[in-house]
Design an enzyme around this catalytic site. Structure first.
Site, short mmCIF file in Angstrom:
data_model
loop_
_atom_site.label_atom_id
_atom_site.label_comp_id
_atom_site.label_asym_id
_atom_site.label_seq_id
_atom_site.Cartn_x
_atom_site.Cartn_y
_atom_site.Cartn_z
N ASP A 1 -47.90 77.89 29.27
CA ASP A 1 -46.70 77.84 29.51
C ASP A 1 -45.75 77.08 28.39
OD1 ASP A 1 -44.30 77.59 31.17
OD2 ASP A 1 -45.59 77.63 32.72
N ALA B 1 -47.05 79.41 38.18
CA ALA B 1 -48.38 79.26 37.91
C ALA B 1 -48.94 79.82 36.69
CB ALA B 1 -49.05 79.47 39.04
N LYS B 2 -48.36 81.05 36.29
CA LYS B 2 -48.77 81.68 35.04
C LYS B 2 -50.50 81.88 35.07
CE LYS B 2 -44.52 81.07 32.34
NZ LYS B 2 -43.81 80.10 33.26
N ARG B 3 -51.05 82.12 36.09
CA ARG B 3 -52.31 82.53 36.36
C ARG B 3 -52.96 83.83 35.89
NH1 ARG B 3 -51.48 77.40 37.38
NH2 ARG B 3 -52.46 76.59 39.31
#
Lengths: 266, 266
Positions: free
Chosen positions: A101, B97-99
Site C-alpha cells: 500500500d 485491505a489490498k489482499r
C-alpha cells in the site's frame, strides 16, 4: 537480526532449507485436542513448533488463517509469533501477509508486523511499486517481494511479456534488486515453475528465494533445490505447510510432523 | 446486498459520491477525547461517522491503521465495522485491505471480511491473477481490484507497456472485466492520474471506480468527477480520509468533518 550471511550459516549448519508454514485450519486439528478455538490452535501450533524446530530454519505464519478466526484470530497470531520468538529466537520468522500500500499505510503495516509483533520478514505484493516496499526495509529484517507465484493465475500477468519481451516477474526482480540489497529483500518464486527457477537464480545469484509449492502443491523437492541453491549451497527457503501440519490426524501428529519435516534434511 | 444499480440510485438520491476513509491515527485524535487507545479510537470513529453519514454513501476502513494498534486493533476494526452496519446499513462498507493470495488462502480472507465482519467489499491486488480474486466474488459484494494507484510507484509497473504497447494497468482492467461483471468487481484508479481517468472510464463504462487521491494527495475533485462519472451520472466512489477526519483538531472536529464532507455534494 538476520542477514543473507547469517541465514546461509544457519542453513549450512542445520543442513536444511525448510520453512514450516503455519497455515493452521481448526477443522484439521486432531480430534483429541479440545477446548476453545483459541486453545486448540495454540496447543496445535506449539506442538507442531516443538516437534519441527530441529528440522527447520524458519516458520512462516499465513496471516489469512488467523484473520479468518474472527476477533480473537489476531490474538492467536500474536501469541504464536511470540511463542516462536521467545522459545526459538534463531528461527527466521516470516509473516505471509502479502501486503502492499502507499507510504503512510505501508508504515502502519510495518509497525504491526515488526514493532507490535516480532516478525523478521513480511511478504509483499510488488504491484504498487518500489515506494510501497521501502517502509519495510529495516536493518536485520527482510521484505519478501512476490515475483513468480505458484498458482495458475501467475500466467495472467506475471508471465506476460513486457514491451522488451521480458515477462513482468523478471521486471519485478530487476527493479527491486536494483534498488534493494541482498540483506534487505528476498523474492517469492513458486516451485511449480521449475524451469524458471534456474533463470531467477541466475538473475539474482546473491538474493534469497522463498519457495512455496513443494508438497501439497506438487513440485519435487530435490529438483527445486538443485535449481535454486546459491553458490554457497544455501540462499533458499523452501516452504511446506499442509504436508507437515496434517501428516497425521491422530495423536501421533507430532511424530508424523517431525518425520515429514526431517525428510527435508540434505 | 449491493449492485451497480443500487449504488447508482444511492448516489443519485444523496447527490454525492463521497466515501469517507477511516484511516484513524490515534496521534491525531483531538486532545479532549481521552481514555485507552481503544476508547479514543472508537469514540472518534463513531463521532466522525455520526457527523458525516448524511454526506457520504460509503465508508472505507484502512485495515493497516487498525493492525498497527496491536492485538486490540483487530477488535477496534470489528467494532467500527459493526457500528457502521448496525446504525447505517445503507452505507457501502469497504475493507481497504489490498489482499491477494492463492485460492485456499484467499477463501480465508473472504471469510474474515465477509463472514466474521460485515464488509460489502474488499480491495485486492491483481498481481497473482484472476484465480486469487475469484474467492471474493459473492452476490451483493464487490471485489475492488487495484488498477492504477495514486502513488508515484504506479510508474514502476502499472504504467509500463506490455508487448502490445498497452500499459499493465490496462491489461489488468481488460482481463478482470472480461471475467467478472459490473455487479462483482470495481477498479481502483487514482485521481492523481487525471488524464488516464477518462480512458479508464471508456474501457469500462459500466463498472464502478473507487478513486483515492483527492484532497490530501492533491487531485482536484470536480475535474476527477467530470472524468470519471458514468452515463447515469454515478459509477464512482471518491475517497477522502485525512481532509475530513482531521479537518479540526479541536472540540469542533465533528462540525468541521461534516463541513468538509458536505463540500462533496454535487
Amino acid at each position: 537480526m538476520f542477514s543473507k550471511e547469517s541465514l546461509d550459516n544457519l542453513i549450512l549448519s542445520k543442513r536444511t532449507v525448510l520453512c514450516v508454514g503455519l497455515d493452521t485450519d481448526p477443522a484439521k486439528i486432531p480430534a483429541h485436542i479440545t477446548g476453545t478455538t483459541k486453545q486448540k490452535v495454540m496447543e496445535f501450533n506449539t506442538s507442531i513448533i516443538k516437534a519441527t524446530h530441529k528440522y527447520c530454519v524458519a516458520y512462516k505464519i499465513n496471516v489469512a488463517f488467523y484473520e479468518a478466526l474472527g476477533m480473537e484470530g489476531w490474538q492467536i497470531l500474536f501469541h504464536t509469533a511470540e511463542y516462536i520468538k521467545s522459545h526459538y529466537p534463531q528461527h527466521f520468522l516470516i509473516a505471509d501477509a502479502k501486503r502492499g500500500d502507499i507510504g503512510n499505510t505501508a508504515e502502519r503495516y510495518a509497525k504491526a508486523f515488526y514493532d507490535e509483533m516480532p516478525f523478521d520478514a513480511i511478504t509483499l505484493s510488488p504491484y504498487m511499486g518500489i515506494d510501497t516496499v521501502a517502509p519495510f526495509i529495516r536493518r536485520g529484517k527482510f521484505a519478501i517481494v512476490l515475483a513468480l507465484t505458484s498458482n495458475t493465475g501467475a500466467s495472467d500477468f506475471q508471465l506476460q511479456p513486457m514491451d522488451d519481451g521480458k515477462p513482468l516477474y523478471q521486471k519485478v526482480i530487476e527493479k527491486f534488486s536494483e534498488k534493494f540489497g541482498r540483506d534487505e529483500i528476498m523474492f517469492v518464486t513458486g516451485a511449480t515453475h521449475s524451469p524458471m527457477l534456474k533463470s531467477v537464480r541466475s538473475l539474482v545469484p546473491d538474493y534469497y528465494l522463498l519457495i512455496p509449492g513443494v508438497g501439497a502443491q506438487g513440485a519435487d523437492y530435490l529438483t527445486t533445490l538443485s535449481n535454486a541453491l546459491n553458490a554457497s549451497g544455501a540462499g533458499v527457503l523452501i516452504n511446506s505447510s499442509r504436508e507437515i501440519l496434517y501428516a497425521s490426524s491422530n495423536d501421533d501428529f507430532e511424530e508424523a510432523a517431525a518425520a515429514a519435516a526431517s525428510k527435508y534434511e540434505f
